[in-house]
Write an enzyme that holds these catalytic residues in place. Structure first.
Site, PDB file in Angstrom:
ATOM      1  N   HIS A 108       0.851  -1.185   0.000  1.00 45.35           N
ATOM      2  CA  HIS A 108       0.000   0.000   0.000  1.00 45.35           C
ATOM      3  C   HIS A 108       0.884   1.231   0.000  1.00 45.35           C
ATOM      4  O   HIS A 108       1.983   1.221   0.554  1.00 45.35           O
ATOM      5  CB  HIS A 108      -0.912   0.001   1.233  1.00 45.35           C
ATOM      6  CG  HIS A 108      -2.017   0.997   1.167  1.00 45.35           C
ATOM      7  ND1 HIS A 108      -1.861   2.318   1.550  1.00 45.35           N
ATOM      8  CD2 HIS A 108      -3.307   0.886   0.736  1.00 45.35           C
ATOM      9  CE1 HIS A 108      -3.004   2.958   1.379  1.00 45.35           C
ATOM     10  NE2 HIS A 108      -3.889   2.126   0.883  1.00 45.35           N
ATOM     11  N   ASP A 120      -8.037  -4.900  -0.413  1.00 48.07           N
ATOM     12  CA  ASP A 120      -8.523  -5.476  -1.663  1.00 48.07           C
ATOM     13  C   ASP A 120      -8.307  -6.984  -1.728  1.00 48.07           C
ATOM     14  O   ASP A 120      -8.958  -7.670  -2.511  1.00 48.07           O
ATOM     15  CB  ASP A 120      -7.806  -4.831  -2.857  1.00 48.07           C
ATOM     16  CG  ASP A 120      -8.029  -3.339  -2.917  1.00 48.07           C
ATOM     17  OD1 ASP A 120      -9.194  -2.927  -2.858  1.00 48.07           O
ATOM     18  OD2 ASP A 120      -7.047  -2.585  -3.014  1.00 48.07           O
TER      19      ASP A 120
END
Length: 460
Positions: free
Chosen positions: A317, A374
Site C-alpha cells: 500500500h 482489496d
C-alpha cells in the site's frame, strides 16, 4: 546572510530553516492533533522564487482535514477519531456516513430521520432508464455510473432556488441514496431484467441486495450475515484520507463545481486498476493461479523476480507499511460469509497461501508487502453474488460518504483556494516556427535530443 521569517502557524514558534542562494528563511511548522508535522511552504515561491518538486505527492500535504486519520507505520485508521474496527463491529454504513459528513455520531432521532430521508429519495427518475438502456452492452459499469451521476444533476433544476445549505444537504442525500439504486438498475438492465424498486421496509444495505438479486421467479431472501458483510465492506471503504480519488474530488470541487460533477470525477479516478479496480484485479489473479493448477509458488517467484513485470495484486500500500487494519477485518468477514453460505470458494485457499507466504518471506517483509483491503474483499463480493465488473462500483458506493465529507470540508474552509499545482518545465526552450518545406521527418531538429519528460536523470 539575510534571514526572513514568514510567520508561524496556530501560534507555534517552531520553524524549519531553509537557505537558498545565501538567503535564509524560516518556514512555519504545523503540528496536527496526532503529532504529525508539516512544513508550511505556502509563501516559498514568493520569497525565494523556488517551488518544491514531489513526484506523486508522496510528501506533500494538500490540505488540513478533520475527517480521517491514518498512520501507515502503525496500521491505524480512524474516522472522526473513532477506530475503523469499532465502527465495523458496532455501526452501520448509514450511521458511519452520518459521522463522516456531520463530524459526530447521531442520536437515535437524527439517525432515524437520516434513514427516512435516504429511503424517501431512493427512487430514480423513470426517464433515466433510457440513459441506461442506450449504453452499449459492453460498457463498463463504472463508465455508465460516473456519467449517470453527472446527468442526475439535470433532473433537479429547483436546486437553483434553494439556499446553499438546503442545496448541499439535498444533494448529499440524493447522491447517497440514488447511487445505490442506479448501481442496481445498471446491473439489472445489463442482464436484460426489469429493475427492482427499493422497498421502504428494508435497511440501506438490505435494500441494495434486494434490488440486485430479487426476481419474480426467485424472490431474494434477506440474510443478516450477508447484510452485515456488506455494511462492513462499505464502512471499511468509506474514507481513506487524501487518496487519488478523494484528492480529485477536492481538486475539482475547488473550482466550485457542483457536487455531482466532483463525485463523477472521483469515480473516474477510482476506476483505475491501481486504486478502486484493485479488488477486481486480485480476483482475476487468483483465477489465473487456479487455472494454472492452484500452486501459488511459481507466481510468488515471478513477483520476486525484478526482471519480471508480474506483480501480486492486493499486496502493499502507498501509505501502510504494515498490515492494513481493514484487511484483518475483511478476512474475518470473508470466513463468516463463506461459512454462512456453506460455500467452498476455490480461490480462498490460494489467497490464504499467498498471505501466509507474505507474512513469512523476507522479500515481502523487507518491501512492506502485506495484504491490503482489496486482497479479501473481492472474495467477499463474489460470495455475495456481485459480478466482477461491478467490484469498483461497490467501492464507489462505499467511498461516497468520504467524498462528500471531503468536498464539504473543502467547500466550507474559509481559507479555501483554487487548487493549482506548479510544475518544473523540462521541454524545449524558445525556438522559431519551421516552415513545412524545411522540416525533417518526425519533426526532429538535427543535433538536438528530446528533453526527458519526467525530469528524472535518464538511466545509463
Amino acid at each position: 546572510m539575510e534571514q526572513e521569517k514568514i510567520g508561524t502557524a496556530q501560534g507555534k514558534e517552531e520553524t524549519a530553516i531553509l537557505t537558498v542562494n545565501g538567503k535564509t528563511i524560516g518556514l512555519p511548522v504545523i503540528t496536527g492533533t496526532e503529532g504529525e508535522k508539516a512544513i508550511d511552504i505556502s509563501r516559498l515561491r514568493q520569497l525565494t522564487g523556488y517551488i518544491t518538486l514531489d513526484l506523486g505527492y508522496g510528501n506533500t500535504g494538500s490540505c488540513t482535514s478533520a475527517i480521517t486519520f491514518m498512520d501507515g507505520e502503525k496500521g491505524i485508521l480512524r474516522y472522526r477519531g473513532i477506530p475503523v474496527g469499532q465502527l465495523a463491529e458496532h455501526s452501520t454504513f448509514v450511521e458511519t456516513a452520518y459521522l463522516l459528513i456531520n463530524g459526530r455520531l447521531p442520536i437515535q432521532r437524527e439517525l432515524q430521520a437520516f434513514s427516512v430521508m435516504l429511503n424517501d429519495h431512493s427512487l430514480v427518475h423513470e426517464d433515466m432508464k433510457f440513459f441506461f438502456q442506450n449504453y452499449p452492452r459492453a460498457t463498463h459499469p463504472m463508465g455508465i455510473l460516473s456519467s449517470m451521476v453527472t446527468a442526475l444533476r439535470s433532473f433537479y433544476p429547483e436546486l437553483e432556488t434553494l439556499s446553499h445549505t438546503e442545496n448541499v444537504n439535498m444533494t448529499m442525500t440524493r447522491l447517497l441514496s440514488k447511487l445505490r439504486t442506479m448501481a442496481a438498475v445498471s446491473y439489472k438492465i445489463s442482464r436484460g431484467h426489469t429493475p427492482e424498486y427499493p422497498r421502504p421496509d428494508l435497511s440501506y444495505c438490505a435494500n441494495f441486495l434486494n434490488m440486485m438479486f430479487n426476481s419474480p421467479v426467485k424472490p431474494y431472501v434477506i440474510d443478516d450475515v450477508l447484510v452485515k458483510a456488506l455494511n462492513t465492506f462499505w464502512i471499511l471503504h468509506a474514507d481513506h484520507e487524501q487518496n487519488c480519488s478523494t484528492s480529485v474530488v477536492r481538486m475539482v470541487g475547488s473550482a466550485r463545481v457542483n457536487l455531482y460533477a466532483a463525485i463523477s470525477a472521483g469515480m473516474a479516478a477510482l476506476w483505475g486498476p491501481l486504486h478502486g479496480g484493485a479488488n477486481q484485479k486480485v480476483v482475476e489473479m487468483l483465477e489465473k493461479i487456479q487455472a494454472a493448477g492452484g500452486d501459488a509458488k511459481p507466481f510468488i517467484a515471478r513477483a520476486k523476480d525484478k526482471n519480471d513485470p508480474f506483480r501480486l495484486m492486493g499486496f502493499g500500500h502507498r501509505v501502510y507499511k504494515t498490515y492494513d487494519p481493514r484487511a484483518k477485518i475483511m478476512k474475518n468477514i470473508c470466513h463468516d460469509v463463506l461459512a454462512r453460505l456453506k460455500t467452498d470458494d476455490p480461490l480462498l485457499p490460494i489467497a490464504m497461501e499467498l498471505e501466509e507466504t507474505a507474512r513469512k518471506d523476507l522479500y515481502f517483509i523487507d518491501h512492506n508487502l502485506y495484504p491490503n483491503v482489496d486482497f479479501y474483499s473481492g472474495i467477499v463480493l463474489r460470495a455475495l453474488g456481485i459480478p466482477t465488473n461491478m467490484f469498483t462500483v461497490m467501492f464507489a458506493i462505499g467511498r461516497l460518504p468520504g467524498w462528500i465529507a471531503q468536498w464539504k470540508e473543502d467547500h466550507d474552509d474559509p481559507g479555501w483556494r483554487l487548487h493549482r499545482p506548479r510544475q518544473i518545465y523540462v521541454g524545449n526552450t524558445v525556438r522559431d516556427y519551421v516552415p513545412m518545406s524545411q522540416r525533417t521527418e518526425a519533426g526532429a531538429e538535427p543535433g538536438k535530443a528530446a528533453a526527458p519528460r519526467s525530469g528524472r536523470k535518464p538511466a545509463p
